[in-house]
Design an enzyme around this catalytic site. Sequence first.
Site, short mmCIF file in Angstrom:
data_model
loop_
_atom_site.label_atom_id
_atom_site.label_comp_id
_atom_site.label_asym_id
_atom_site.label_seq_id
_atom_site.Cartn_x
_atom_site.Cartn_y
_atom_site.Cartn_z
N LYS A 22 7.75 4.88 45.16
CA LYS A 22 8.18 6.29 45.04
C LYS A 22 8.58 6.60 43.60
O LYS A 22 8.12 7.57 43.01
CB LYS A 22 9.36 6.56 45.97
CG LYS A 22 10.10 7.86 45.67
CD LYS A 22 11.26 8.11 46.62
CE LYS A 22 12.56 7.42 46.26
NZ LYS A 22 13.38 8.10 45.21
N ASN A 23 9.43 5.75 43.05
CA ASN A 23 10.01 6.08 41.74
C ASN A 23 9.04 5.86 40.58
O ASN A 23 9.27 6.35 39.47
CB ASN A 23 11.31 5.31 41.51
CG ASN A 23 12.42 5.84 42.40
OD1 ASN A 23 12.30 6.91 42.99
ND2 ASN A 23 13.50 5.08 42.52
N CYS A 116 24.43 14.73 43.42
CA CYS A 116 23.96 14.42 44.78
C CYS A 116 24.98 13.50 45.39
O CYS A 116 26.00 13.20 44.77
CB CYS A 116 22.55 13.85 44.78
SG CYS A 116 22.44 12.14 44.31
N ARG A 121 25.52 12.61 38.39
CA ARG A 121 24.18 12.48 37.83
C ARG A 121 23.82 13.56 36.80
O ARG A 121 22.89 14.35 37.00
CB ARG A 121 23.15 12.42 38.98
CG ARG A 121 23.47 11.32 39.95
CD ARG A 121 22.43 11.14 41.00
NE ARG A 121 21.21 10.50 40.49
CZ ARG A 121 20.15 10.26 41.24
NH1 ARG A 121 20.16 10.59 42.51
NH2 ARG A 121 19.10 9.67 40.72
N ASP A 304 19.73 0.32 43.70
CA ASP A 304 19.00 0.76 44.89
C ASP A 304 18.92 -0.31 45.98
O ASP A 304 18.40 -0.04 47.07
CB ASP A 304 17.58 1.23 44.52
CG ASP A 304 17.59 2.54 43.73
OD1 ASP A 304 18.62 3.23 43.74
OD2 ASP A 304 16.56 2.86 43.11
N ARG A 396 12.28 10.48 52.80
CA ARG A 396 12.10 10.74 51.37
C ARG A 396 11.58 9.49 50.66
O ARG A 396 10.95 9.61 49.61
CB ARG A 396 13.45 11.12 50.73
CG ARG A 396 13.91 12.51 51.08
CD ARG A 396 15.08 12.90 50.22
NE ARG A 396 14.85 12.45 48.87
CZ ARG A 396 15.78 11.95 48.06
NH1 ARG A 396 17.01 11.84 48.46
NH2 ARG A 396 15.47 11.57 46.85
N1 EPU Z 1 23.23 9.36 33.25
C1 EPU Z 1 23.98 10.17 32.44
N2 EPU Z 1 23.35 11.16 31.74
C2 EPU Z 1 22.00 11.36 31.81
C3 EPU Z 1 21.23 10.51 32.63
C4 EPU Z 1 21.87 9.53 33.35
O1 EPU Z 1 25.19 10.02 32.35
O2 EPU Z 1 21.52 12.26 31.13
C5 EPU Z 1 23.87 8.29 34.02
C6 EPU Z 1 23.75 8.50 35.53
O3 EPU Z 1 24.72 9.37 36.04
C7 EPU Z 1 23.90 7.08 36.03
C8 EPU Z 1 23.21 6.25 34.96
O4 EPU Z 1 23.18 7.09 33.79
O5 EPU Z 1 25.26 6.75 36.08
C9 EPU Z 1 21.79 5.83 35.26
O6 EPU Z 1 21.04 6.93 35.70
P1 EPU Z 1 19.46 7.05 35.51
O7 EPU Z 1 19.18 8.22 34.65
O8 EPU Z 1 18.94 5.73 35.08
O9 EPU Z 1 18.99 7.34 36.99
P2 EPU Z 1 17.88 8.37 37.48
O10 EPU Z 1 16.74 8.41 36.55
O11 EPU Z 1 18.55 9.66 37.85
C10 EPU Z 1 16.52 6.60 38.83
C11 EPU Z 1 16.01 6.45 40.24
C12 EPU Z 1 17.18 6.16 41.17
C13 EPU Z 1 17.85 4.87 40.71
C14 EPU Z 1 18.28 5.01 39.24
C15 EPU Z 1 18.86 3.73 38.67
C16 EPU Z 1 14.08 7.90 40.29
C17 EPU Z 1 13.46 9.16 40.78
N3 EPU Z 1 15.35 7.68 40.64
O12 EPU Z 1 17.42 7.69 38.84
O13 EPU Z 1 16.62 5.96 42.46
O14 EPU Z 1 18.97 4.61 41.50
O15 EPU Z 1 17.15 5.38 38.43
O16 EPU Z 1 17.98 2.68 38.78
O17 EPU Z 1 13.44 7.10 39.63
C18 EPU Z 1 16.57 6.01 44.82
O18 EPU Z 1 15.36 5.76 44.77
O19 EPU Z 1 17.23 5.95 45.90
C19 EPU Z 1 17.29 6.37 43.61
C20 EPU Z 1 18.47 6.99 43.61
#
Ligand code: EPU
Length: 419
Positions: A22-23, A116, A121, A304, A396
Amino acid sequence: MDKIVIRGGRRLAGTVTASGSKNAALPVLVSALLADGPCTYDNVPDLRDIHSTVELLRHLGATADFAGNRVVVDPGGFCNPEAPYDLVRKMRASILVLGPILARLGRARVSLPGGCAIGARPINLHLKALARLGADIRLEHGYVTASCPRLKGADITFDIPTVGGTENLLMAAALAEGVTTLRNAAREPEIVALADALNAMGAHITGAGTATIEIQGVEALKAASQTIIADRIETGTYMVAAALTGGDVKIEGCRPDHLEAVIDKLRLTGTAVETGGDWMRVRGAPVPRGVDIKTQPYPGFPTDMQAQFMVLAAVASGSSVISETIFENRFIHVSELRRLGADIVVSGNTAVVKGQNRLSGAPVMATDLRASASLVLAGLVAEGTTEINRVYHLDRGYEDLEGKLAGLGADIRRVPAGG
Ligand code: EPU
């Protein structure tokens, strides 16, 4: 809403095939917006989040067709710079269109995703980095508005590694003028998958999978095809299912090399894990041993997989200490697992889990994908019947979850709404 009903106590055995990730699929499908012709993607999982992405691409003016596990995206008609609230609120990952829309159309208006269940996030790091490429970024009326006729390469260091932020920047910088260097970039396999997809389209990206990625911008990207990599979190979830039930499960079409931290921890519980290039055989111990977990960015232990390991800890011998360092509210499953009889005490970002020799079935629900998956796992070992509500979350992210588990011998069925 549908629910899933499980009668626990069956040992899982047999073979299951991993679905596409998915990701990895979400950013790769979005990256088609950068191409100058139709792109074909195979091994795309049939999931609610993928359907939401297809809907979003169509809203932007692209043509997107999803049949079987193939998605064809033709960005020919892409001209709408706006991703509205109604689509973004369905799926946070919609924010991934910001980079490609801006790079391609010179302006973008994307609804702010908001928090969420698992945390606030924010997307401040995406925005800060896009501003370094020259974008004028404004936040107004719940939307991010970004504009820049042509982005310019820059040297950017992320404060913390962000998966989505790194992906947005890869796509924006691919069409920028000059060289962009991303430092402290996320190293997840999904980043490598996106870089591979972009390079197949003619981008010049090196270093994906390491903390420093270099992108030499190009004028245009061409159409290309890509096969989506196996879902490491789905695979990990079936590994835990096998370990929990003392089972013997072979997982085919997977990527053991993306799961090293998970395999290491599982072996410490006494679970036997054998691996080949694209398969794994997981044999559970009669009683697993507790193990301590701390979630970390890749290649560390994935957030995850935290909820699923907590279920294993809940029925293991001894105590386990589980620390969540990525998201501030990712223990939503704890109160539901306690209702099944788990002994878990949370203090800040740490959960201490005292293994019990039994869990007992009950109706439960969760407000997050992986938390819901952990409840399904708990249902597999709980005595009696466990009923998981809000199946919406599972749909999802897990393709045919109940079919795959039933194929391994679980007593599991979906009861449609009103059934
Ligand atoms: N963060 C910030 N500012 C930003 C971006 C991120 O503070 O601008 C923080 C987040 O709040 C978090 C950390 O950085 O504390 C890491 O977040 P990241 O941006 O890496 O996560 P994401 O891209 O929103 C993806 C996956 C998540 C997975 C995380 C971590 C997708 C669509 N989602 O989220 O997947 O948990 O990376 O590996 O790729 C899931 O599949 O259930 C899921 C939540």
